[in-house]
Design an enzyme around this catalytic site. Structure first.
Site, PDB file in Angstrom:
ATOM      1  N   HIS A 338      59.101  55.133  -2.547  1.00 11.36           N
ATOM      2  CA  HIS A 338      59.704  56.459  -2.334  1.00 11.36           C
ATOM      3  C   HIS A 338      58.985  57.244  -1.222  1.00 11.36           C
ATOM      4  CE1 HIS A 338      61.770  55.375  -5.876  1.00 11.36           C
ATOM      5  NE2 HIS A 338      60.964  55.893  -6.775  1.00 11.36           N
ATOM      6  N   LYS A 431      50.383  62.026  -2.016  1.00 10.94           N
ATOM      7  CA  LYS A 431      49.769  62.301  -3.322  1.00 10.94           C
ATOM      8  C   LYS A 431      50.851  62.047  -4.367  1.00 10.94           C
ATOM      9  CE  LYS A 431      48.675  66.696  -4.349  1.00 10.94           C
ATOM     10  NZ  LYS A 431      47.921  67.940  -4.523  1.00 10.94           N
ATOM     11  N   LEU A 482      60.289  77.922   5.703  1.00 12.63           N
ATOM     12  CA  LEU A 482      59.319  77.898   6.798  1.00 12.63           C
ATOM     13  C   LEU A 482      58.416  79.112   6.633  1.00 12.63           C
ATOM     14  CD1 LEU A 482      58.461  76.687   9.561  1.00 12.63           C
ATOM     15  CD2 LEU A 482      60.113  78.226  10.615  1.00 12.63           C
TER      16      LEU A 482
HETATM   17  O1  LIG Z   1      61.273  55.237  -9.453  1.00 12.16           O
HETATM   18  C1  LIG Z   1      60.772  56.012 -10.251  1.00 12.16           C
HETATM   19  O2  LIG Z   1      61.139  57.299 -10.204  1.00 12.16           O
HETATM   20  C2  LIG Z   1      60.931  58.139 -11.329  1.00 12.16           C
HETATM   21  C3  LIG Z   1      61.081  59.561 -10.808  1.00 12.16           C
HETATM   22  O3  LIG Z   1      62.371  59.754 -10.333  1.00 12.16           O
HETATM   23  P1  LIG Z   1      62.975  61.234 -10.259  1.00 12.16           P
HETATM   24  O4  LIG Z   1      64.248  61.041  -9.565  1.00 12.16           O
HETATM   25  O5  LIG Z   1      63.110  61.692 -11.673  1.00 12.16           O
HETATM   26  O6  LIG Z   1      61.988  62.060  -9.517  1.00 12.16           O
HETATM   27  C4  LIG Z   1      59.592  57.928 -11.959  1.00 12.16           C
HETATM   28  O7  LIG Z   1      59.502  58.684 -13.147  1.00 12.16           O
HETATM   29  C5  LIG Z   1      59.412  56.462 -12.275  1.00 12.16           C
HETATM   30  O8  LIG Z   1      58.097  56.245 -12.756  1.00 12.16           O
HETATM   31  C6  LIG Z   1      59.628  55.613 -11.065  1.00 12.16           C
HETATM   32  O9  LIG Z   1      59.707  54.248 -11.455  1.00 12.16           O
END
Ligand SMILES: O=C1O[C@H](COP(=O)(O)O)[C@@H](O)[C@H](O)[C@H]1O
Ligand SMILES: NC(=O)C1=CN([C@@H]2O[C@H](COP(=O)(O)OP(=O)(O)OC[C@H]3O[C@@H](n4cnc5c(N)ncnc54)[C@H](OP(=O)(O)O)[C@@H]3O)[C@@H](O)[C@H]2O)C=CC1
Length: 589
Positions: A338, A431, A482
């Site tokens: 991500h 982070k 901003l």
């Molecule tokens: O891919 C993942 O994403 C989730 C968080 O996704 P979100 O769309 O709710 O921000 C995360 O909790 C998970 O550990 C991870 O495998």
């Protein structure tokens, strides 16, 4: 090239050829088998059809996909499962141009958490928004014994209507559920996938069938499913695509092996590796902001940007997913995919066009330009139990599926650098952590100081705080703001910090679609821009694998941090080492 691929893969190459004239050069053997002038005239008719077709995918750019709701002026010539030759005899044009198409979506692992929480609700939302074709069915597939009625009951509990669009919602739900079916089977049984194929054919009869498989299952069974689905349940006359959920391996080697195995049964064009962060509204907006506003792009380089921060935090632990998580850890779970994808989108050069390949070409260049990650530029942490307000919160290792001596990080911070002319020397700080004080994901861009600032003395002592900062808050409460300096009204000369704020909920009444909606729609439309190409994956793993190996070989102990805190102190030392202050710490945020 095509001769080494399975019939399934070959049909997809044919699909690509069919849909994109420029790809002839890449797979030049296939058109030679068919009548070339026939191909060209079909492509012309497809292009004609495109002009009439209202595109609904997330890219406002012509798609490679065959229009789903048109008659089928774009049916690819296909090999059947027994490998008979591509050619006119399989697809007489006179028939193909009048055949109606149907879409069959099979959610493999339908009994699981992700399917219930995200995939079925996203499919319903697409149906509700009229984004699915007229003819479609959804099949759930898993080992659990269930009837179609039981599947409908199960998923009906998680379907929701948009707040801004609730008219006829109940009716729409009922209509959607009527299109949902279930087949129970083993993931490695060709026989069970043949049974699924029969059931799909019953629904598709007389129509050209396009099939989408969503692998919402643990990664150790991806290849079995792809093998069985490809050999026994791929479409004989339309396209077949497979959405693969992460994790795509756990290092370069396992990821390479997974790709190699998948490609025994699928062509790259059929594989849609999902990274759901790429489907988030604000991540989509990153490129729009940068490439459609003159005020940002000229500043998007080392001359003006001091550092970039990519921050992910969750205010809950690994509850219920400890078994999976312990084998991966936060670096593989969040950073390698991500956050790195966001970094690549943020830092890439202007792509030639909005075409998926042009964008992915630019992203991969960034990934391949990354400086190798040093252990001293990484901090890892793990949450420990904590009591607050009479409530106690568990430690990571309290999860019964996690070993007591686990060194798996639930938090990591890292400083990354891109060795290219645009970004030389600019720290990109990441982070990511679980069980922190807040749930949030954001991109922060801290700009340099204003040179020779006339108002220097009006800022007080902390000049750092007075630099401009651009924040894209991905979630929750999407916003782009901003931070600027302005004069406090009055007769004196005192400076203040204010936000120019685009807060989505204030600006737009429309509910923001879930990332899975956008991504499912794109996979259906054949739009690959938001999916990970195999060379991107290789570059991403090549960056993180040496670090992960070192952490594991040297058994680096994570710094413990209390559940619900801001994470390990080490993250602040790391930032300070690179002259950075984490932007999510200031009080106004
Ligand atoms: O891919 C993942 O994403 C989730 C968080 O996704 P979100 O769309 O709710 O921000 C995360 O909790 C998970 O550990 C991870 O495998
Ligand atoms: N849950 C989430 O929030 C997210 C999940 N993902 C990824 O999506 C995929 C699915 O996730 P999720 O739904 O949470 O997974 P689950 O653990 O819920 O598994 C999904 C289904 O797969 C079957 N299954 C589970 N374990 C095994 C096993 N060891 N062998 C064979 N079948 C098994 C089960 O179905 P049955 O027993 O009926 O066959 C289960 O219902 C995973 O790859 C995960 O990493 C990615 C991002 C977020």
């Amino acid at each position: 090239m095509a001769t080494n691929l399975s019939p399934f893969a070959t049909s997809v190459i044919a699909t690509s050829l069919w849909n994109t004239p420029h790809q002839f050069s890449r797979f030049s053997t296939l058109p030679e088998k068919a009548n070339f002038s026939l191909w060209v005239s079909r492509i012309r008719s497809i292009n004609g059809a495109r002009k009439r077709f209202q595109l609904k995918s997330s890219n406002g750019h012509p798609l490679d996909a065959v229009p789903l709701q048109e008659g089928l002026a774009g049916i690819p010539p296909a090999k059947n499962h027994f490998g008979s030759q591509l050619g006119e005899e399989n697809f007489p044009i006179s028939q193909s141009e009048h055949v109606e198409s149907t879409l069959s979506i099979t959610v493999v692992g339908a009994s699981g958490d992700l399917a219930k929480k995200k995939i079925f609700p996203a499919l319903f939302a697409l149906y509700y928004e009229d984004c699915l074709p007229k003819n479609f069915v959804v099949f759930g597939y898993a080992r659990s014994k269930m009837t179609s009625e039981e599947l409908r009951n199960m998923i009906s509990k998680t379907l929701t209507c948009r707040i801004d669009k609730s008219a006829n919602c109940k009716d729409k739900m009922d209509q959607f559920l009527k299109r949902c079916f279930y087949h129970s089977g083993q993931y490695d049984s060709e026989e069970h996938f043949s049974e699924l194929d029969c059931k799909l054919k019953e629904k598709e009869v007389g129509k050209l069938s396009n099939r989408l498989f969503y692998l919402s299952i643990p990664p150790n069974i991806f290849v079995d499913v792809v093998r069985c689905a490809s050999l026994r349940a791929s479409s004989a006359n339309g396209w077949t695509r497979v959405i693969v959920e992460k994790p795509f391996g756990r290092d370069s080697e396992s990821s390479g092996e997974l790709t190699r195995c998948l490609k025994q049964y699928l062509a790259e064009e059929q594989i849609f590796r999902i990274d759901h962060y790429l489907g988030k509204e604000l991540v989509e907006n990153l490129s729009v902001l940068r490439f459609s506003n003159l005020v940002f792009e000229p500043l998007w380089c080392r001359n003006y940007i001091r550092n970039v921060q990519l921050i992910f935090s969750e205010d809950f632990g690994t509850e219920g997913r400890g078994g999976y998580f312990n084998n991966y850890g936060i670096i593989r779970d969040i950073m390698q995919n991500h956050l790195l994808q966001i970094l690549a989108l943020f830092a890439m050069e202007t792509p030639v066009s909005l075409d998926a390949e042009d964008i992915r070409n630019e992203k991969v260049k960034v990934l391949r330009s990354m400086r190798p990650l040093q252990l001293e530029d990484v901090v890892v942490g793990q949450y420990k139990g904590h009591s607050k307000g009479g409530k106690s919160y568990p430690a990571y290792i309290d999860d019964p599926t996690v070993p007591q001596d686990s060194l798996t990080p639930t938090f990591a911070a890292a400083a990354l650098f891109i060795n290219n002319a645009r970004w030389d020397g600019v720290p990109f700080l990441m982070k990511a952590g679980k069980a922190l004080h807040t749930k949030r994901a954001e991109i922060r861009v801290q700009f340099r100081h204003v040179p020779g600032n006339l108002y220097k003395r009006n800022f007080g002592t902390d000049l750092d705080k007075a630099t401009n900062e651009l924040v894209l808050r991905v979630q929750p409460d999407e916003a782009i703001y901003l931070k600027i300096n302005n004069k406090v009204p009055g007769l004196g000369m005192r400076l203040d910090r204010s936000d120019l704020n685009l807060l989505y909920r204030a600006r737009y009444t429309r509910e923001i679609p879930d990332a899975y909606e956008r991504l499912l729609l794109d996979a259906i439309e054949g739009e690959r821009r938001l999916f990970i190409r195999s060379d991107e994956l290789v570059a991403a793993w090549d960056l993180f694998t040496p670090l992960l190996n070192e952490l594991e070989e040297r058994k680096i102990a994570p710094e413990l941090y209390p559940y619900g805190s801001r994470g390990p102190v080490g993250a602040h030392y790391l930032a300070a080492k690179h002259n950075v202050r984490w932007g999510d710490l200031s009080s106004e945020d």
